[in-house]
Design a protein around this motif. Structure first.
Motif, PDB file in Angstrom:
ATOM      1  N   ILE A 161      31.345  34.517  44.286  1.00  0.00           N
ATOM      2  CA  ILE A 161      31.373  35.964  45.142  1.00  0.00           C
ATOM      3  C   ILE A 161      32.538  36.732  44.442  1.00  0.00           C
ATOM      4  O   ILE A 161      32.370  37.908  44.257  1.00  0.00           O
ATOM      5  CB  ILE A 161      31.667  35.696  46.621  1.00  0.00           C
ATOM      6  CG1 ILE A 161      30.458  35.183  47.181  1.00  0.00           C
ATOM      7  CG2 ILE A 161      32.106  36.985  47.164  1.00  0.00           C
ATOM      8  CD1 ILE A 161      30.775  34.648  48.630  1.00  0.00           C
ATOM      9  N   ALA A 162      33.733  36.053  44.315  1.00  0.00           N
ATOM     10  CA  ALA A 162      34.823  36.743  43.555  1.00  0.00           C
ATOM     11  C   ALA A 162      34.328  37.314  42.101  1.00  0.00           C
ATOM     12  O   ALA A 162      34.878  38.602  41.901  1.00  0.00           O
ATOM     13  CB  ALA A 162      35.964  35.703  43.323  1.00  0.00           C
ATOM     14  N   ALA A 163      33.550  36.783  41.339  1.00  0.00           N
ATOM     15  CA  ALA A 163      33.043  37.263  39.928  1.00  0.00           C
ATOM     16  C   ALA A 163      32.023  38.522  40.457  1.00  0.00           C
ATOM     17  O   ALA A 163      32.216  39.378  39.488  1.00  0.00           O
ATOM     18  CB  ALA A 163      32.252  36.199  39.115  1.00  0.00           C
ATOM     19  N   ALA A 164      31.220  38.451  41.306  1.00  0.00           N
ATOM     20  CA  ALA A 164      30.584  39.440  41.540  1.00  0.00           C
ATOM     21  C   ALA A 164      31.313  40.778  42.218  1.00  0.00           C
ATOM     22  O   ALA A 164      31.209  41.952  41.741  1.00  0.00           O
ATOM     23  CB  ALA A 164      29.740  39.228  42.916  1.00  0.00           C
ATOM     24  N   ILE A 165      32.559  40.579  42.886  1.00  0.00           N
ATOM     25  CA  ILE A 165      33.211  41.617  43.156  1.00  0.00           C
ATOM     26  C   ILE A 165      33.930  42.239  41.995  1.00  0.00           C
ATOM     27  O   ILE A 165      34.005  43.426  41.801  1.00  0.00           O
ATOM     28  CB  ILE A 165      34.277  41.058  44.388  1.00  0.00           C
ATOM     29  CG1 ILE A 165      33.599  40.795  45.540  1.00  0.00           C
ATOM     30  CG2 ILE A 165      35.479  42.200  44.473  1.00  0.00           C
ATOM     31  CD1 ILE A 165      34.449  40.345  46.664  1.00  0.00           C
ATOM     32  N   TRP A 166      34.363  41.410  41.209  1.00  0.00           N
ATOM     33  CA  TRP A 166      35.126  41.686  39.824  1.00  0.00           C
ATOM     34  C   TRP A 166      34.065  42.603  39.188  1.00  0.00           C
ATOM     35  O   TRP A 166      34.589  43.824  38.332  1.00  0.00           O
ATOM     36  CB  TRP A 166      35.580  40.594  38.856  1.00  0.00           C
ATOM     37  CG  TRP A 166      36.076  40.853  37.899  1.00  0.00           C
ATOM     38  CD1 TRP A 166      35.466  40.844  36.581  1.00  0.00           C
ATOM     39  CD2 TRP A 166      37.406  41.416  37.310  1.00  0.00           C
ATOM     40  NE1 TRP A 166      36.206  40.906  35.502  1.00  0.00           N
ATOM     41  CE2 TRP A 166      37.431  41.443  36.145  1.00  0.00           C
ATOM     42  CE3 TRP A 166      38.408  41.684  38.185  1.00  0.00           C
ATOM     43  CZ2 TRP A 166      38.520  41.897  35.243  1.00  0.00           C
ATOM     44  CZ3 TRP A 166      39.645  41.989  37.461  1.00  0.00           C
ATOM     45  CH2 TRP A 166      39.636  42.177  35.865  1.00  0.00           C
ATOM     46  N   MET A 167      32.849  42.122  38.955  1.00  0.00           N
ATOM     47  CA  MET A 167      31.844  43.080  38.207  1.00  0.00           C
ATOM     48  C   MET A 167      31.532  44.442  38.862  1.00  0.00           C
ATOM     49  O   MET A 167      31.524  45.353  38.237  1.00  0.00           O
ATOM     50  CB  MET A 167      30.634  42.261  38.111  1.00  0.00           C
ATOM     51  CG  MET A 167      30.956  41.055  37.049  1.00  0.00           C
ATOM     52  SD  MET A 167      29.293  40.318  36.388  1.00  0.00           S
ATOM     53  CE  MET A 167      28.468  39.791  38.137  1.00  0.00           C
ATOM     54  N   THR A 168      31.492  44.451  40.051  1.00  0.00           N
ATOM     55  CA  THR A 168      30.994  45.730  40.708  1.00  0.00           C
ATOM     56  C   THR A 168      32.110  46.408  41.196  1.00  0.00           C
ATOM     57  O   THR A 168      31.979  47.889  41.232  1.00  0.00           O
ATOM     58  CB  THR A 168      29.985  45.121  42.069  1.00  0.00           C
ATOM     59  OG1 THR A 168      30.992  44.553  42.780  1.00  0.00           O
ATOM     60  CG2 THR A 168      28.990  44.465  41.527  1.00  0.00           C
ATOM     61  N   ALA A 169      33.182  45.900  41.754  1.00  0.00           N
ATOM     62  CA  ALA A 169      34.411  46.662  42.330  1.00  0.00           C
ATOM     63  C   ALA A 169      35.627  46.219  42.066  1.00  0.00           C
ATOM     64  O   ALA A 169      36.250  45.807  43.014  1.00  0.00           O
ATOM     65  CB  ALA A 169      34.111  46.979  43.885  1.00  0.00           C
ATOM     66  N   PRO A 170      36.030  45.964  40.956  1.00  0.00           N
ATOM     67  CA  PRO A 170      37.246  45.567  40.589  1.00  0.00           C
ATOM     68  C   PRO A 170      38.552  46.159  41.113  1.00  0.00           C
ATOM     69  O   PRO A 170      39.551  45.540  41.169  1.00  0.00           O
ATOM     70  CB  PRO A 170      37.418  45.687  39.044  1.00  0.00           C
ATOM     71  CG  PRO A 170      36.506  46.654  38.604  1.00  0.00           C
ATOM     72  CD  PRO A 170      35.380  46.873  39.813  1.00  0.00           C
ATOM     73  N   LYS A 171      38.292  47.505  41.498  1.00  0.00           N
ATOM     74  CA  LYS A 171      39.793  48.176  41.994  1.00  0.00           C
ATOM     75  C   LYS A 171      39.939  47.254  43.463  1.00  0.00           C
ATOM     76  O   LYS A 171      41.134  47.635  43.636  1.00  0.00           O
ATOM     77  CB  LYS A 171      39.291  49.575  42.154  1.00  0.00           C
ATOM     78  CG  LYS A 171      39.325  50.272  40.912  1.00  0.00           C
ATOM     79  CD  LYS A 171      39.042  51.837  40.768  1.00  0.00           C
ATOM     80  CE  LYS A 171      38.953  52.446  39.569  1.00  0.00           C
ATOM     81  NZ  LYS A 171      38.832  53.900  39.701  1.00  0.00           N
ATOM     82  N   ILE A 172      39.068  46.968  44.041  1.00  0.00           N
ATOM     83  CA  ILE A 172      39.122  46.294  45.308  1.00  0.00           C
ATOM     84  C   ILE A 172      40.139  45.134  45.142  1.00  0.00           C
ATOM     85  O   ILE A 172      41.112  44.992  46.060  1.00  0.00           O
ATOM     86  CB  ILE A 172      37.870  45.759  46.119  1.00  0.00           C
ATOM     87  CG1 ILE A 172      37.051  46.946  46.449  1.00  0.00           C
ATOM     88  CG2 ILE A 172      38.235  44.988  47.286  1.00  0.00           C
ATOM     89  CD1 ILE A 172      35.649  46.638  47.164  1.00  0.00           C
ATOM     90  N   LEU A 173      39.981  44.193  44.251  1.00  0.00           N
ATOM     91  CA  LEU A 173      40.871  43.132  44.089  1.00  0.00           C
ATOM     92  C   LEU A 173      42.230  43.694  43.587  1.00  0.00           C
ATOM     93  O   LEU A 173      43.433  43.228  44.153  1.00  0.00           O
ATOM     94  CB  LEU A 173      40.426  42.199  42.821  1.00  0.00           C
ATOM     95  CG  LEU A 173      38.975  41.513  43.326  1.00  0.00           C
ATOM     96  CD1 LEU A 173      38.687  40.616  42.059  1.00  0.00           C
ATOM     97  CD2 LEU A 173      39.247  40.707  44.487  1.00  0.00           C
ATOM     98  N   GLY A 174      42.525  44.739  42.940  1.00  0.00           N
ATOM     99  CA  GLY A 174      43.774  45.179  42.451  1.00  0.00           C
ATOM    100  C   GLY A 174      44.541  45.959  43.403  1.00  0.00           C
ATOM    101  O   GLY A 174      45.642  45.753  43.623  1.00  0.00           O
TER     102      GLY A 174
END
Length: 395
Positions: A161-174
């Motif tokens: 799930i974390a990798a999927a978020i990184w690929m699709t919406a990396p700004k969310i994690l930032g």
């Protein structure tokens, strides 16, 4: 100065691992071994006939925080690894480190471990004692226990799930990381925010399902405690957010305000564990319907549980950071083998519980034997297996 989200943590990669976090993770592994060594000798369990109330307190203490904290600390290094390796490289590495041990665990280690229980409850002449017959029945019809491997499959899913978020919406994690990083000099607010996260992610599920329910897909060994289905992801993604900013200068920096206030977090943890004990006492002595306590009690217990978990999740890393320049020989010696000890300890635990079952020794003696042989045996097995280069890359 804080580094920007998305930059690699050069301090961590160039100067080596952060000792405090290695020790914190190793400390939790040690607690896992202690927990499983003691749980068979508790009054609430249905294991050995020799029991001691002190072990109930040990198990209650551990169960109230340590697996949630494992997910938190597992998340600390996710963002940096995604930055350095990309989503594909990250998932390949996680498949190697988690997927292969998961398969070995559920198909080899756990069946070997639980064969001891099979022998205990199936007396000679009542069933087929052939191990392969027992193994085949476990795989095809169940029950197929998971032992410690439930943590591996849940963590692997969260990594995907974390990798999927990184690929699709990396700004969310930032953005999440910068939000947490902004609390570096405001530890009280940081703790209050984490308490809210802990309570919100745990209390509703606790009230709906209770703590005894497990979600289990058929007879397959992929369970998860139902009341904690949201708690574990909440802690894991909080860990990811913390790791967005360099761990050496972020909210968990060695000289940061969170680390400096380790005694405050410890005091909160002691206070709320005391409240947990008070509520447990009330449950046993003052609640008429023991099997179905009143809503006020369940709400109070769930809230106190979540706050204690949050307090310990501040206490352990903060204390480790404050002691990072001290000599902690056991944890430092265990650290290279901690993952292997976690993977292998269940085999030793259950077989040792089998061997000490019949003697009428005190519960403390039995638990001490189980713990010593388990820690020593799983540690030695890990050291020997790590001499094989391919295995050393995995554990």
């Amino acid at each position: 100065m804080l580094r920007k989200a998305g930059e690699s943590d050069q301090a961590t990669t160039m100067t080596g691992r952060i000792v405090a976090f290695d020790r914190a993770r190793t400390f939790i592994t040690l607690l896992v071994v202690i927990h499983h060594s003691a749980v068979n000798f508790t009054h609430f369990g249905n294991g050995d006939r020799m029991r001691w109330l002190g072990f109930d307190l040990v198990v209650l203490f551990n169960d109230s925080f340590f697996m949630a904290f494992m997910f938190l600390i597992s998340g600390l290094f996710v963002h940096d690894s995604l930055t350095r390796h990309g989503a594909g490289g990250y998932l390949r590495r996680r498949a190697w480190r988690l997927g292969i041990p998961l398969l070995v665990s559920i198909f080899v280690l756990i069946p070997i471990a639980y064969y001891a229980s099979f022998l205990r409850y199936h007396l000679p002449g009542t069933t087929d004692f052939n191990y392969f017959h027992y193994w085949g029945r476990m795989i095809t019809t169940g029950p197929w226990p998971s032992g410690q491997s439930w943590f591996l499959w849940v963590l692997l899913v969260l990594d995907v799930i974390a990798a999927a978020i990184w690929m699709t919406a990396p700004k969310i994690l930032g953005a999440f990381g910068r939000l947490i990083g902004a609390l570096r000099s405001r530890p009280t607010m940081a703790f209050a925010a984490f308490v809210v996260v802990s309570v919100v992610s745990y209390l509703p599920m606790h009230l709906w399902f209770g703590d005894g329910a497990w979600f289990e897909p058929g007879h397959y060994p992929f369970p998860i405690q139902t009341s904690r289905i949201l708690l574990y992801p909440a802690y894991f993604f909080t860990g990811i957010g913390i790791g967005v900013v360099s761990l050496r200068v972020g909210i968990l920096a060695e000289d940061g305000e969170v680390a400096k206030r380790w005694t405050a977090w410890l005091s909160f943890a002691v206070l709320f564990f005391g409240l947990i004990l008070l509520l447990v006492f009330a449950h046993h002595h003052w609640i008429e319907n023991f099997a179905s306590p009143a809503l006020w009690w369940r709400a109070a217990y769930g809230t106190v549980f979540a706050i204690f978990s949050a307090a310990m999740s501040f206490t352990v890393p903060a204390t480790s950071l404050r002691l990072s320049r001290s000599s902690l020989w056991l944890l430092d010696a265990m650290q290279p083998s901690a993952y292997g000890i976690f993977l292998f300890h269940y085999m030793f635990i259950i077989w040792m519980q089998y061997f000490v079952y019949d003697p009428a020794w005190p519960a403390g003696v039995k638990a001490a034997i189980v713990f010593a042989v388990t820690l020593g045996g799983s540690w030695l097995l890990t050291v020997l297996l790590r001499k094989i280069p391919l295995v050393a890359r995995t554990i």
